[in-house]
Scaffold this motif. Structure first.
Motif, PDB file in Angstrom:
ATOM      1  N   GLN A 117       0.833  -1.199   0.000  1.00 55.72           N
ATOM      2  CA  GLN A 117       0.000   0.000   0.000  1.00 55.72           C
ATOM      3  C   GLN A 117       0.867   1.247   0.000  1.00 55.72           C
ATOM      4  OE1 GLN A 117      -2.139  -0.461   3.790  1.00 55.72           O
ATOM      5  NE2 GLN A 117      -1.017   1.305   4.558  1.00 55.72           N
TER       6      GLN A 117
ATOM      7  N   TYR B 176     -14.266   3.741   2.297  1.00 52.79           N
ATOM      8  CA  TYR B 176     -14.389   2.313   2.046  1.00 52.79           C
ATOM      9  C   TYR B 176     -14.851   1.622   3.318  1.00 52.79           C
ATOM     10  CZ  TYR B 176      -9.913   1.426   4.419  1.00 52.79           C
ATOM     11  OH  TYR B 176      -8.906   1.345   5.336  1.00 52.79           O
TER      12      TYR B 176
ATOM     13  N   LYS C  30      -8.601  -2.746  -0.812  1.00 48.92           N
ATOM     14  CA  LYS C  30      -8.528  -1.336  -1.193  1.00 48.92           C
ATOM     15  C   LYS C  30      -8.337  -1.145  -2.699  1.00 48.92           C
ATOM     16  CE  LYS C  30      -6.654  -0.271   3.317  1.00 48.92           C
ATOM     17  NZ  LYS C  30      -5.462   0.092   4.050  1.00 48.92           N
TER      18      LYS C  30
END
Length: 171
Positions: free
Chosen positions: A49, A90, A153
């Motif tokens: 990430q 999210y 994600k």
């Protein structure tokens, strides 16, 4: 008793910032999380990430993103290029509700920033703060981010690729 959708939807989103750090050649900084399976293994394993983290009470998102970059990468050799115009939210996957994020949130609402990296690779120190959130890092082509394991994600990264594509050009 399992949490119902109604109980989950009553939980708030945690305010958060994200940093897409662009190298002068247009690639993006990504790092592998230490708290996910695959950490410490080959580079094709683990969850990757961009730096991100919570916004402290009363903290401005622009200040928060610079603090998070410092805490997670050990570098201050960045400056803000742009702030995403929207907050992007999210929801956590169902098995993580009540466990992740201290069990108090249904997910996160994030303010993302495009940042320019102005230093040298040696300026990045994942061990500058303990415990380290990442075990390794790399510069990656922007369009490859969704093909890496970015977990749940992925839709956020797909959107950011479109919205921050301009910054992926060499400068």
């Amino acid at each position: 008793m399992p949490e119902t959708t109604t109980q989950t939807s009553a939980l708030p989103y945690r305010p958060n910032v994200g940093a897409m750090i662009f190298h002068p050649d247009g690639r993006v900084f990504i790092a592998r999380r230490t708290d996910m399976p695959g950490a410490g293994g080959p580079l094709n394993e683990g969850t990757w990430q961009c730096p991100q983290g919570g916004i402290d009470e009363g903290e401005d998102p622009a200040q928060a993103v610079l603090r998070e970059v410092w805490e997670e990468t050990g570098t201050r050799a960045v400056h803000i290029l742009a702030e995403h115009p929207e907050w992007i939210s999210y929801d956590l996957p169902a098995p993580l509700i009540g466990k992740a994020l201290g069990g108090r949130y249904r997910g996160q609402t994030q303010k993302w920033f495009a940042l320019a990296f102005t230093g040298q690779d040696t300026d990045i120190r994942l061990d500058a703060h303990t415990p380290a959130e990442f075990d390794t890092w790399m510069w990656a082509d922007l369009h490859t981010l969704p093909t890496r394991n970015v977990g749940f994600k992925k839709p956020i990264y797909e959107r950011l690729i479109r919205d921050f594509a301009y910054f992926a050009s060499p400068r």
